[in-house]
Design a protein around this motif. Structure first.
Motif, PDB file in Angstrom:
ATOM      1  N   VAL A 331      23.439  39.665  24.569  1.00 60.34           N
ATOM      2  CA  VAL A 331      24.457  39.604  25.612  1.00 60.34           C
ATOM      3  C   VAL A 331      25.794  40.031  25.015  1.00 60.34           C
ATOM      4  N   ILE A 332      26.408  41.058  25.614  1.00 54.37           N
ATOM      5  CA  ILE A 332      27.719  41.541  25.176  1.00 54.37           C
ATOM      6  C   ILE A 332      28.741  41.127  26.231  1.00 54.37           C
ATOM      7  N   VAL A 333      29.676  40.285  25.845  1.00 54.91           N
ATOM      8  CA  VAL A 333      30.640  39.737  26.799  1.00 54.91           C
ATOM      9  C   VAL A 333      31.830  40.679  26.916  1.00 54.91           C
ATOM     10  N   ASP A 334      31.951  41.337  28.058  1.00 57.48           N
ATOM     11  CA  ASP A 334      33.052  42.272  28.315  1.00 57.48           C
ATOM     12  C   ASP A 334      34.022  41.711  29.350  1.00 57.48           C
ATOM     13  N   VAL A 335      34.111  40.383  29.414  1.00 53.39           N
ATOM     14  CA  VAL A 335      34.990  39.690  30.350  1.00 53.39           C
ATOM     15  C   VAL A 335      36.024  38.906  29.554  1.00 53.39           C
ATOM     16  N   ILE A 336      37.286  38.999  29.948  1.00 48.69           N
ATOM     17  CA  ILE A 336      38.376  38.344  29.223  1.00 48.69           C
ATOM     18  C   ILE A 336      38.419  36.853  29.539  1.00 48.69           C
ATOM     19  N   GLY A 337      38.730  36.052  28.524  1.00 48.87           N
ATOM     20  CA  GLY A 337      39.035  34.645  28.725  1.00 48.87           C
ATOM     21  C   GLY A 337      37.852  33.698  28.731  1.00 48.87           C
ATOM     22  N   GLU A 338      36.655  34.179  28.355  1.00 46.21           N
ATOM     23  CA  GLU A 338      35.470  33.320  28.390  1.00 46.21           C
ATOM     24  C   GLU A 338      35.014  32.831  27.029  1.00 46.21           C
ATOM     25  N   LEU A 339      35.587  33.364  25.957  1.00 45.18           N
ATOM     26  CA  LEU A 339      35.068  33.042  24.627  1.00 45.18           C
ATOM     27  C   LEU A 339      35.040  31.536  24.366  1.00 45.18           C
ATOM     28  N   GLY A 340      36.106  30.829  24.765  1.00 47.03           N
ATOM     29  CA  GLY A 340      36.156  29.393  24.528  1.00 47.03           C
ATOM     30  C   GLY A 340      34.952  28.664  25.092  1.00 47.03           C
ATOM     31  N   ALA A 341      34.488  29.074  26.282  1.00 47.06           N
ATOM     32  CA  ALA A 341      33.322  28.436  26.895  1.00 47.06           C
ATOM     33  C   ALA A 341      32.026  28.901  26.241  1.00 47.06           C
TER      34      ALA A 341
END
Length: 466
Positions: A331-341
């Protein structure tokens, strides 16, 4: 006169840099927004007559540290109004997401006319700079208009300190115009004083980034993401966050090697710059490995058929070392602001920006969850917390693919060892919390002095201990 010279120099710089800016505009879509804010200060006029704090956060990291500070400020003084500026587009997007009820805008360039327009429209009572942004025209204009400038969570790395020392004669007047500086530790305080600040001007409040961290894995945001990618409570997960390209490939290679022994292992990559995720997905695809972008999952999650949705994350056959093998999609996360979760989903964490020259990224978020955390050797941006984590035997330094593979393998094979490592990291975070409350108290004290008829022109330091 100094302001005029700065305006001329800035204008010449913009003219020289304009071909590069135009290329970024058309080639990769950067810097498309907010030019009326940046060049002319044409921000939305503020209607309220209440006290207003203008908070400036350069990018994502600084926006995140504002969360606990604003929460404390609102608790201590509910009548204060806030506006938030950022420099980067990623910071702007995150600020709008984090503070949907607060006016967000792009910070004006350090041009006198843009700054004066911004100030006349916002009428701020105070300007708060997160960590440090030394813009001479901005600070000078606020000083002239008797708007106190306060630096919060102040830090001066050794490299920045050496750079400022070389031009101390030039930058010292700007530092003296700052009403108050709250620093993360005593070392930073001494550096500010050495650059010309007086001792009453600088106080230690601690590092705000320790506050506002989610510490419970079963929180709604993490639960939502876990369900999105079909993770079970016992699913082993490696999360590599804030990564550069070499670190993405390092994690991918370690993941490949580990899946022969741990076939249920999942890999979630959260690159530092989301705009390169599409290219990263193509690169992983060229390696013959399955992957899926986070942005594609929202639509899939709306599918009524649960079996169809879950099929996206079933192991897919690949050929590895001449043998057939199965691998769960990366899974490659290309959405801003989700890393903390996403950190809350991890069995093991690798914090990026620490193998190259970036100086490391925030390792406090996974540490707060009690996750076994690792990072590379170059962590100068977080030198103090890294020193404590390592002194407490609460993290692991990774220098290559073999060490990352061995670290994750040990986490998965020795759960008691992993739990103890994670708990020591969490305890380290807990020991440093409380800076946001001290910082907010400091800001409220400065505001109170402004409202007082006998207020001095230069706010005095309240009795606050770190």
């Amino acid at each position: 006169m100094a302001g005029l010279l700065l305006n001329i120099n800035y204008t010449l710089f913009l003219l020289v840099a304009s071909p590069w800016l135009i290329w970024r505009f058309f080639a990769n879509g950067k810097n498309k927004r907010g030019w009326h804010h940046k060049l002319w200060g044409l921000v939305q006029p503020r209607q309220s007559q209440s006290n207003c704090i203008w908070l400036h956060a350069v990018s994502v990291g600084e926006v995140n540290l504002l969360v606990p500070v604003l929460r404390e400020l609102k608790r201590q003084n509910s009548e204060i109004e806030f506006v938030i500026s950022t420099t980067t587009e990623t910071g702007f997007d995150l600020a709008q997401k984090r503070f949907p009820d607060t006016y967000t805008f792009f910070c004006p360039f350090d041009l006198t006319w843009a700054i004066k327009n911004t100030i006349s429209r916002l009428r701020p009572s105070m300007l708060v700079l997160a960590e440090l942004e030394v813009w001479p025209n901005l600070i000078s204009t606020c000083h002239q208009q008797e708007i106190p400038v306060v630096v919060i969570n102040g830090r001066l790395s050794e490299k920045s300190f050496r750079g400022y020392q070389k031009v101390r004669w030039l930058i010292q007047p700007t530092f003296k115009r700052i009403a108050m500086i709250s620093t993360q530790n005593e070392t930073y305080r001494e550096r500010f004083i050495h650059l010309g600040c007086n001792s009453a001007q600088v106080t230690v409040t601690g590092n705000v980034k320790f506050d506002g961290l989610e510490m419970v894995r079963d929180n709604p945001a993490t639960k939502k993401l876990s369900d999105l990618v079909d993770l079970q409570p016992d699913t082993p997960v490696l999360v590599a966050g804030s990564t550069q390209l070499e670190e993405d490939l390092l994690a991918v290679t370690a993941f490949q090697e580990l899946t022969s022994e741990f076939p249920e292992l999942r890999l979630i990559l959260v690159p530092r710059h989301p705009e390169r995720c599409a290219a990263l997905a193509k690169q992983i695809d060229h390696l013959g490995l399955p992957c899926i972008l986070r942005s594609e999952l929202s639509a899939a999650n709306n599918l009524a058929d649960t079996h169809v949705r879950q099929s996206l994350f079933r192991p897919r056959p690949i050929q590895q070392s001449g043998a057939h093998h199965e691998l769960h999609p990366i899974v490659i996360v290309d959405v801003i602001g989700e890393l903390g979760a996403w950190w809350g989903c991890a069995s093991a964490a690798y914090v990026g920006g620490s193998l190259g020259k970036r100086g490391g990224q925030n390792m406090m978020e996974p540490a707060a969850f009690g996750i076994p955390v690792s990072f590379g050797p170059n962590t100068v941006n977080f030198k103090d917390i890294v020193r404590e984590l390592l002194a407490n035997n609460a993290a692991r330094v990774i220098t290559d693919k073999l060490e990352l593979t061995q670290f994750v393998e040990q986490v998965l094979k020795q759960p008691d060892w992993a739990n103890n490592l994670g708990q020591r990291a969490k305890n380290t975070v807990i020991q440093h919390q409380g800076a946001s409350q001290r910082t907010s108290t400091l800001l409220c004290a400065v505001l109170k002095q402004l409202d007082s008829p006998s207020a001095n022109s230069s706010p005095q330091k309240p009795n606050q201990a770190a």
